[in-house]
Design an enzyme around this catalytic site. Structure first.
Site, PDB file in Angstrom:
ATOM      1  N   LYS A 189      28.234 -17.800  -7.517  1.00  0.00           N
ATOM      2  CA  LYS A 189      29.394 -18.623  -7.183  1.00  0.00           C
ATOM      3  C   LYS A 189      28.942 -20.086  -7.210  1.00  0.00           C
ATOM      4  O   LYS A 189      28.378 -20.596  -6.251  1.00  0.00           O
ATOM      5  CB  LYS A 189      29.938 -18.259  -5.802  1.00  0.00           C
ATOM      6  CG  LYS A 189      31.446 -18.550  -5.596  1.00  0.00           C
ATOM      7  CD  LYS A 189      31.843 -19.999  -5.660  1.00  0.00           C
ATOM      8  CE  LYS A 189      31.447 -20.751  -4.413  1.00  0.00           C
ATOM      9  NZ  LYS A 189      31.915 -22.197  -4.471  1.00  0.00           N
ATOM     10  N   GLU A 265      18.402 -22.763   1.915  1.00  0.00           N
ATOM     11  CA  GLU A 265      17.787 -24.085   1.790  1.00  0.00           C
ATOM     12  C   GLU A 265      18.858 -25.079   2.172  1.00  0.00           C
ATOM     13  O   GLU A 265      19.857 -25.226   1.471  1.00  0.00           O
ATOM     14  CB  GLU A 265      17.272 -24.311   0.371  1.00  0.00           C
ATOM     15  CG  GLU A 265      16.349 -25.522   0.278  1.00  0.00           C
ATOM     16  CD  GLU A 265      17.080 -26.800  -0.060  1.00  0.00           C
ATOM     17  OE1 GLU A 265      17.393 -27.564   0.880  1.00  0.00           O
ATOM     18  OE2 GLU A 265      17.357 -27.028  -1.234  1.00  0.00           O
ATOM     19  N   CYS A 300      18.319 -33.040  -1.943  1.00  0.00           N
ATOM     20  CA  CYS A 300      17.975 -32.525  -0.613  1.00  0.00           C
ATOM     21  C   CYS A 300      16.622 -33.034  -0.144  1.00  0.00           C
ATOM     22  O   CYS A 300      16.376 -33.134   1.061  1.00  0.00           O
ATOM     23  CB  CYS A 300      18.024 -31.006  -0.601  1.00  0.00           C
ATOM     24  SG  CYS A 300      17.028 -30.231  -1.889  1.00  0.00           S
ATOM     25  N   GLU A 399      21.944 -36.187   7.457  1.00  0.00           N
ATOM     26  CA  GLU A 399      21.842 -36.240   6.003  1.00  0.00           C
ATOM     27  C   GLU A 399      23.080 -36.920   5.417  1.00  0.00           C
ATOM     28  O   GLU A 399      24.195 -36.442   5.586  1.00  0.00           O
ATOM     29  CB  GLU A 399      21.686 -34.828   5.428  1.00  0.00           C
ATOM     30  CG  GLU A 399      21.326 -34.816   3.956  1.00  0.00           C
ATOM     31  CD  GLU A 399      21.005 -33.420   3.461  1.00  0.00           C
ATOM     32  OE1 GLU A 399      20.065 -33.282   2.658  1.00  0.00           O
ATOM     33  OE2 GLU A 399      21.693 -32.462   3.872  1.00  0.00           O
TER      34      GLU A 399
END
Length: 506
Positions: A189, A265, A300, A399
């Site tokens: 997906k 992750e 990331c 983040e």
């Protein structure tokens, strides 16, 4: 790659993928619903995708399960599975320019990056795991003469992969290549914001002779297709790269369904530490700038927290600003562009909101902070640098996932280590130093899955990738990733001894 990547202007594809790939067929959503594909560089709709939901996921999982249980792929001789995956790699290499352009118009990445980084790395990943297939060995146990024991790696079954939008092809390949190399079937997906290369790759797999049902791709939103995949009771594992809140929800879905494996992750707030004893500050400054501004900061492992020793703080920040001023947003399809577009209007607005909040919290804005190229309709942001940021502030702890750098001064190595580890994340970290003692001490004590010394983002497919703390668990890349998609099965065969058969004296 064997071919030389061109710097010529790209040619747009004659068609864009517009259907799920399920069981070897290109199909629309069962509901008939669609989602728009938007080019971040222009803000324009360039196509549509199926808006998949639980019924589409059901079809895809059923196709993957049928293929897995048939044994056609799972039980194929490793050398033959390797041959088919290498054929697929050859086809990807031949279609490299098509994939680079698809990735650029779908995600806003500069064409120079998709040509020279994303597609070559994806290709290298595919070949790495293809070559590994016939080199995976089991174990023989040290049992007595009346038993023969061995352990083998059994594929898990049906793997569900939920792929992020920042590196659509590469992140998909980090999951697809090791999972199918181990004999699993998959349902992927991709992000609804960047699905084109995953769909095209699934088409290419069929062209390469990968059996239908081994690789299925269903597009749609996370709340519809993603949730259905994670809740499905016939999916044996979910592998995910993305945000912390979604990762937590996937663990709940696992508990609420069949306790499927989950590999996560979940990003980071990576410390990039510069000590005064490093002899080449210009090199470190260039790495610090590109460590946050590469891919529009949507990485990331971005070095979003720059920790600089106070004795060189002013000088070093000036050097970073000098580099940053040369990095200007531009048309992603222009081969000269180094900084492309943010993925979406929503993401751009979110980053701008965080910039405004940082100013309210007292961080010193030294560069950028504004939307760029608004007249194009695209989603561009100037490289942004905040200085003298408190490590306790939202800018240093949360983040941002945009081209926004937070500079935090420190005095001593002990303070630098404490600041570096003072975060809920633990994905990447790095330091620049002329001291081998500091390098070794920090490599041991930094709480992060990746530590880079005198370089940033310096490892490759041969090394495992993953984090500590709330950056998740499980590893992509390297041979370790293969075993994430398999179980160890121990087999013990009881055999009579020669003495019990009367052949030898007892």
């Amino acid at each position: 790659m064997n071919q030389t990547m061109t710097s010529a202007p790209p040619t747009l594809p004659s068609r864009l993928p517009a259907h799920h790939v399920i069981g070897g067929a290109s199909v629309a959503a069962a509901s008939g619903a669609t989602l728009d594909t938007v080019n971040p560089g222009t803000g324009q709709v360039i196509g549509t995708l199926p808006a998949g939901d639980a019924s589409d996921i059901d079809r895809a999982v059923a196709a993957a399960r049928r293929r897995f249980e048939s044994g056609q792929w799972r039980d194929m001789k490793p050398a033959q599975r390797k041959k088919l995956m290498l054929t697929l790699a050859d086809k990807l290499e031949a279609a490299a320019e098509e994939f680079a352009v698809l990735e650029t118009i779908d995600s806003g990445k500069p064409i120079s990056d998709t040509r020279n980084v994303d597609v070559p790395l994806a290709l290298g990943t595919l070949r790495f795991y293809a070559e590994a297939i016939d080199k995976i060995h089991g174990e023989v146990g040290p049992t007595g003469p009346d038993k023969f024991s061995y352990a083998v790696h059994d594929p898990l079954g049906v793997i569900g992969a939920i792929v992020p939008w920042n590196f659509p092809l590469l992140m998909a390949m980090w999951k697809i290549a090791p999972a199918i190399a181990m004999g699993n079937s998959m349902v992927v997906k991709p992000s609804e914001l960047s699905s084109l290369t995953a769909l095209r790759f699934a088409e290419l797999a069929l062209e390469a002779g990968i059996p239908d049902g081994v690789l299925n791709v269903v597009t749609g939103t996370g709340q519809d297709a993603g949730a259905a995949l994670a809740l499905h009771r016939d999916v044996d594992m979910i592998t995910f790269t993305g945000s912390g809140p979604v990762g937590r929800q996937l663990m709940r879905y696992s508990a609420d369904s069949n306790l499927k494996r989950v590999s996560l992750e979940l990003g980071g707030k990576s410390p990039h530490i510069v000590f005064a004893d490093y002899p080449d500050l210009d090199r470190a400054a260039a790495a610090a700038a590109w460590g946050i501004f590469y891919n529009q900061g949507q990485v990331c492992t971005a070095g979003s927290r720059l920790l600089v020793q106070r004795s060189i703080h002013a000088e070093f920040v000036d050097k970073v600003l000098t580099v940053a001023r040369t990095i200007r947003p531009g048309d992603p399809l222009d081969p000269a562009t180094q900084l492309g577009a943010v993925i979406s209007e929503k993401q751009l607005e979110g980053v701008l909101t965080r910039i405004a909040r940082a100013q309210q919290e007292g961080a010193a804005l030294r560069l950028g902070g504004s939307r760029a190229r608004a007249e194009t309709g695209g989603f561009y942001l100037d490289p942004t640098v905040f200085d003298t940021v408190s490590n306790a502030s939202s800018l240093a702890q949360e983040e941002v996932f945009g081209p926004v750098l937070a500079v935090v001064p420190f005095d001593t190595p002990e303070e630098a280590l404490a600041l570096a580890n003072d975060t809920e994340y633990g994905l990447a970290s790095g330091l620049w130093t002329g001291s081998i003692d500091i390098a070794h001490a920090f490599a041991r004590r930094l709480r992060a899955g990746l530590v880079w010394v005198n370089g940033w983002d310096a490892c490759d497919i041969t090394m495992p990738f993953g984090g500590f703390k709330q950056s998740g668990f499980g590893r992509d890349r390297s041979l370790h990733a293969l075993f994430k998609y398999a179980d160890m099965k121990s087999v013990t065969i009881s055999t009579p001894t020669l003495s019990s058969l009367g052949v030898l004296p007892a």
